[in-house]
Design an enzyme around this catalytic site. Structure first.
Site, short mmCIF file in Angstrom:
data_model
loop_
_atom_site.label_atom_id
_atom_site.label_comp_id
_atom_site.label_asym_id
_atom_site.label_seq_id
_atom_site.Cartn_x
_atom_site.Cartn_y
_atom_site.Cartn_z
N SER A 1 32.86 5.18 2.55
CA SER A 1 32.87 5.01 1.10
C SER A 1 34.30 5.17 0.57
CB SER A 1 31.90 6.03 0.49
OG SER A 1 31.64 5.74 -0.84
N HIS B 1 23.56 3.35 1.00
CA HIS B 1 24.99 3.60 1.08
C HIS B 1 25.29 4.83 1.94
CE1 HIS B 1 29.16 3.82 0.05
NE2 HIS B 1 29.01 5.01 -0.51
N ASP C 1 22.88 -0.94 2.05
CA ASP C 1 23.85 -0.38 1.10
C ASP C 1 24.03 -1.35 -0.07
OD1 ASP C 1 26.05 0.63 -0.24
OD2 ASP C 1 27.35 0.73 1.51
#
Lengths: 362, 197
Positions: free
Chosen positions: A143, A341, A308
């Site tokens: 991320s 995610h 995600d």
């Protein structure tokens, strides 16, 4: 495994991309394993938005966010590698940020310089210099941590041998920014926010922070995962967190949000979401991703997850395709991931093999 | 991949070029070409464990479906693309071939010949062929667009493609008098180096 946690003072000026500067700063850092004599076995692990330096091992009943990946014989084998994990500047787990004091001894609160991912990389570069690490064997993160890894490979190509970009993107999308702005607005509109000076009033905008996190949390999960875990199950009456909770998912978000608000700082939340929003690696390269990646010499691994929806697989593919076009050595692995995610945080055999094989290949 | 098969493909690969291997498996061909020809190789592979093996060998790989993957490849540029026994697994082999020649100057295609005598024999006996180079039964095979040597050469002709080199190989990946004489009957594999006219 040798584990050390240190607050490291960097006694030099950090010129931020915004034009503001920090006269020295502190970085809360975890170290796992041992730096070898050649100092060529160092791995920098970059945490995501709300993570911390605590990546591995159990401490105060908390398990590190990548514990299954870091340790002896694990994905990043600490018998071989020396892992450095830094709490990002602007965060609230011990590194300099809104909670720390400026040179006049006043708390920064909402006046901490607005950072960008590139500033984090600069701060970590200063840390690497201090540790005598001239080249990371690997810089890896998921991320926002993946964005840092990418920025490292672009900013200091000679200092990165391999780079792992997990569940990330070359820039945040309009949708990412929109969701972040709603989260910020919810915090700002808490009557205890006091324009970010809440600590001076002995207050905390915990209600706003909780609601912001609840929204954020939804974006980290996938619809399928939520349906599987919670579906339309109703919450038991005796374990309800709030009166008007009906469904398990509501109770879960209430619980998670509340817990988060106890340990996170609202000004950091606003600052870090802004860091994310500002990230666009091609900015300054005529918006050409290929040109931005031109300097990279590191071998690149990009991993994306089909579940995600925060940084969808097309974001990962885009990095890989631009790298190949720029004649870089880049691989792309696409996994379903059961956790949306957040999948980059969870152990999975194919995922861990991909990372391990990438790190250990000659 | 069989080593004599690798040697055959290697002959058509110049030094230091950029190679795209579509359906690269565990990356052993690209690794071989990296060692012998110093190529800058990139593979596409759908199977995650094979793609992970590429990572272990330090062969850059994109884990994706070839049909889907090449749609995103339009601005890439390779010297030679290789489709070793993968063209018959594609949804639209004819379109794929054209797309590949948009991003690569040349393409090496190898394919199992469905008109090999052993296939003909199986069909004559009323069974779907299960042969040395088509070992998987019909219900499990990934081969959805099998063709014969004649068919493929006809397709190249229809698409206005130039066959620069071709080889007809028997089951031991060797040319023989028979494979040269009646390729569509005696060759188990056709190997082609093609380009746009």
């Amino acid at each position: 495994m040798i584990v050390e946690t240190k607050k490291i003072l960097i006694d030099s000026k950090l010129e931020c991309a915004s034009g503001e500067a920090l006269e020295g700063f502190e970085l809360m850092t975890d170290f796992y394993g041992q730096l070898n004599d050649k100092k060529d076995n160092a791995v920098l692990v970059c945490h995501a938005f709300s993570g911390s330096h605590h990546a591995a091992g159990k401490r105060d009943n908390n398990i590190g966010w990548w514990d299954e990946f870091i340790g002896p014989d694990k994905t990043i084998d600490t018998n071989r590698f020396f892992v450095v994990s830094v709490n990002n500047l602007g965060s609230c787990f011990g590194s300099s940020g809104p909670l720390s004091k400026d040179k006049n001894g006043e708390r920064f609160n909402n006046n901490f310089p607005q950072l960008e991912v590139i500033d984090w990389v600069e701060s970590q570069k200063m840390l690497a210099d201090k540790l005598g690490i001239k080249k990371w064997h690997l810089v890896v993160g998921g991320s926002l941590g993946g964005m840092q890894s990418l920025q490292w490979a672009v900013s200091y190509p000679k200092m990165v041998k391999k780079v792992g970009i997990l569940a990330a993107a070359a820039k945040t999308s309009s949708q990412n920014i929109a969701l972040n702005e709603v989260e910020r607005e919810v915090i700002r509109k808490d009557s205890d926010f006091h324009d970010g000076k809440y600590l001076e009033f002995n207050k905390s905008p915990a209600k706003g922070l909780k609601a912001a996190r609840m929204l954020g949390h939804i974006t980290y999960l996938s619809a399928k995962n939520m349906d599987q875990r919670f579906g339309r199950k109703l919450q038991n009456t005796d374990s309800k967190i709030a009166e008007d909770v009906d469904f398990e998912i509501e109770n879960y978000l209430q619980y998670k949000g509340g817990k988060f608000a106890e340990s996170f700082d609202a000004n950091s939340y606003i600052l870090l979401t802004k860091v994310m929003d500002k990230f666009d690696i091609a900015h300054g390269y005529d918006d050409s991703l290929e040109s931005a990646l031109e300097n990279i010499t590191a071998e690149v691994l990009v991993v994306s997850f089909t579940s995600d929806w925060m940084f969808p697989t097309r974001n990962g593919k885009e990095i890989c395709l631009a790298s190949i076009k720029a004649n870089k050595k880049c691989s792309y692995i696409e996994l379903e991931g059961e956790h949306g995610h957040d999948s980059f945080l969870y152990p999975n055999e194919d995922y861990q093999n991909a990372i391990k094989n990438f790190i250990e290949s000659k | 991949m069989k080593s004599n098969f690798k040697r055959i493909i290697e002959k058509w690969i110049p030094q230091n070029i950029k190679v795209l291997d579509l359906g690269c498996g565990d990356g052993d061909l690209l690794e071989h070409l990296k060692d012998s020809k110093n190529v800058n190789g990139f593979g596409i592979e759908i199977d995650i464990s094979k793609a992970n093996e590429c990572l272990r060998r330090n062969i850059p790989v994109m884990q994706c479906d070839i049909d889907e993957g090449i749609k995103d490849f339009d601005d890439l540029d390779f010297d030679i693309a290789i489709m070793a026994n993968s063209i018959q697994c594609l949804k639209n082999p004819n379109l794929a071939l054209q797309n590949i020649l948009n991003i690569s100057n040349k393409c090496i295609v190898t394919l199992p010949n469905f008109a090999h005598w052993s296939c003909r024999l199986d069909l004559f006996l009323g069974k779907m062929p299960v042969t040395k180079n088509l070992p998987v039964p019909w219900y499990e095979t990934k081969n959805i667009h099998l063709c014969t040597i004649k068919d493929f050469e006809e397709l190249c002709n229809n698409l206005d493609l130039h066959v620069i080199e071709k080889l007809y190989l028997n089951n031991n990946f060797k040319e023989s008098t028979l494979t040269k004489l009646l390729p569509n009957l005696f060759a188990a594999e056709g190997v082609y180096l093609i380009e746009r006219k």
